[in-house]
Design a protein around this motif. Sequence first.
Motif, PDB file in Angstrom:
ATOM      1  N   GLU A   3      -0.845 -11.020  -5.496  1.00 17.38           N
ATOM      2  CA  GLU A   3      -0.531  -9.707  -6.054  1.00 17.38           C
ATOM      3  C   GLU A   3      -0.560  -8.669  -4.936  1.00 17.38           C
ATOM      4  OE1 GLU A   3       0.246  -9.269  -9.312  1.00 17.38           O
ATOM      5  OE2 GLU A   3       0.016 -11.429  -9.610  1.00 17.38           O
ATOM      6  N   THR A   4       0.019  -7.513  -5.199  1.00 15.52           N
ATOM      7  CA  THR A   4       0.036  -6.432  -4.220  1.00 15.52           C
ATOM      8  C   THR A   4      -0.962  -5.358  -4.633  1.00 15.52           C
ATOM      9  OG1 THR A   4       2.380  -6.864  -3.863  1.00 15.52           O
ATOM     10  CG2 THR A   4       1.527  -4.813  -2.985  1.00 15.52           C
ATOM     11  N   TYR A   5      -1.673  -4.819  -3.663  1.00 13.66           N
ATOM     12  CA  TYR A   5      -2.675  -3.781  -3.883  1.00 13.66           C
ATOM     13  C   TYR A   5      -2.484  -2.672  -2.860  1.00 13.66           C
ATOM     14  CZ  TYR A   5      -4.852  -7.308  -6.768  1.00 13.66           C
ATOM     15  OH  TYR A   5      -5.078  -8.244  -7.744  1.00 13.66           O
ATOM     16  N   ILE A   6      -3.054  -1.527  -3.181  1.00 16.00           N
ATOM     17  CA  ILE A   6      -3.034  -0.400  -2.250  1.00 16.00           C
ATOM     18  C   ILE A   6      -4.418   0.227  -2.247  1.00 16.00           C
ATOM     19  CG2 ILE A   6      -2.203   1.202  -4.037  1.00 16.00           C
ATOM     20  CD1 ILE A   6      -0.666   2.699  -1.804  1.00 16.00           C
ATOM     21  N   TYR A   7      -4.884   0.580  -1.052  1.00 14.57           N
ATOM     22  CA  TYR A   7      -6.063   1.434  -1.034  1.00 14.57           C
ATOM     23  C   TYR A   7      -5.795   2.656  -0.188  1.00 14.57           C
ATOM     24  CZ  TYR A   7      -8.158  -1.011   3.175  1.00 14.57           C
ATOM     25  OH  TYR A   7      -8.439  -1.556   4.394  1.00 14.57           O
ATOM     26  N   LYS A   8      -6.301   3.745  -0.723  1.00 15.95           N
ATOM     27  CA  LYS A   8      -6.187   5.048  -0.081  1.00 15.95           C
ATOM     28  C   LYS A   8      -7.503   5.306   0.627  1.00 15.95           C
ATOM     29  CE  LYS A   8      -5.851   9.925  -1.318  1.00 15.95           C
ATOM     30  NZ  LYS A   8      -5.745  10.858  -2.451  1.00 15.95           N
ATOM     31  N   ILE A   9      -7.420   5.737   1.872  1.00 15.76           N
ATOM     32  CA  ILE A   9      -8.626   6.075   2.614  1.00 15.76           C
ATOM     33  C   ILE A   9      -8.595   7.553   2.984  1.00 15.76           C
ATOM     34  CG2 ILE A   9      -9.252   3.799   3.487  1.00 15.76           C
ATOM     35  CD1 ILE A   9      -7.670   4.362   5.999  1.00 15.76           C
TER      36      ILE A   9
END
Length: 98
Positions: A3-9
């Motif tokens: 699956e594809t994920y995104i994290y914002k930092i």
Amino acid sequence: MMETYIYKIVPYKENFMETITEEEEKIVGEHFEYLKKAHENGIVLLAGPCLDAAFGIVIFKSNNFEEAKLFMENDPAVKRGVFEAELHDFKISIGNLI
């Protein structure tokens, strides 16, 4: 299937780049190397900061949300508290990053 994920930092303090310490700079370097290695291994699809340094994003593949969370939490800058992070499931609707 991965699956594809995104994290914002987001830096933990305002004016981070203007007030970065040597230790923080070292940690940001470790963060860059962590993501670079993950990109070379086909995990990270895209990563980078906004030019105004307000936040950065990491788009990556993982088997499940728990594994994705572990990947995010093991980012040296997240782990050491230099960046605060927020994880989300992500669907690429337009683009060829897959």
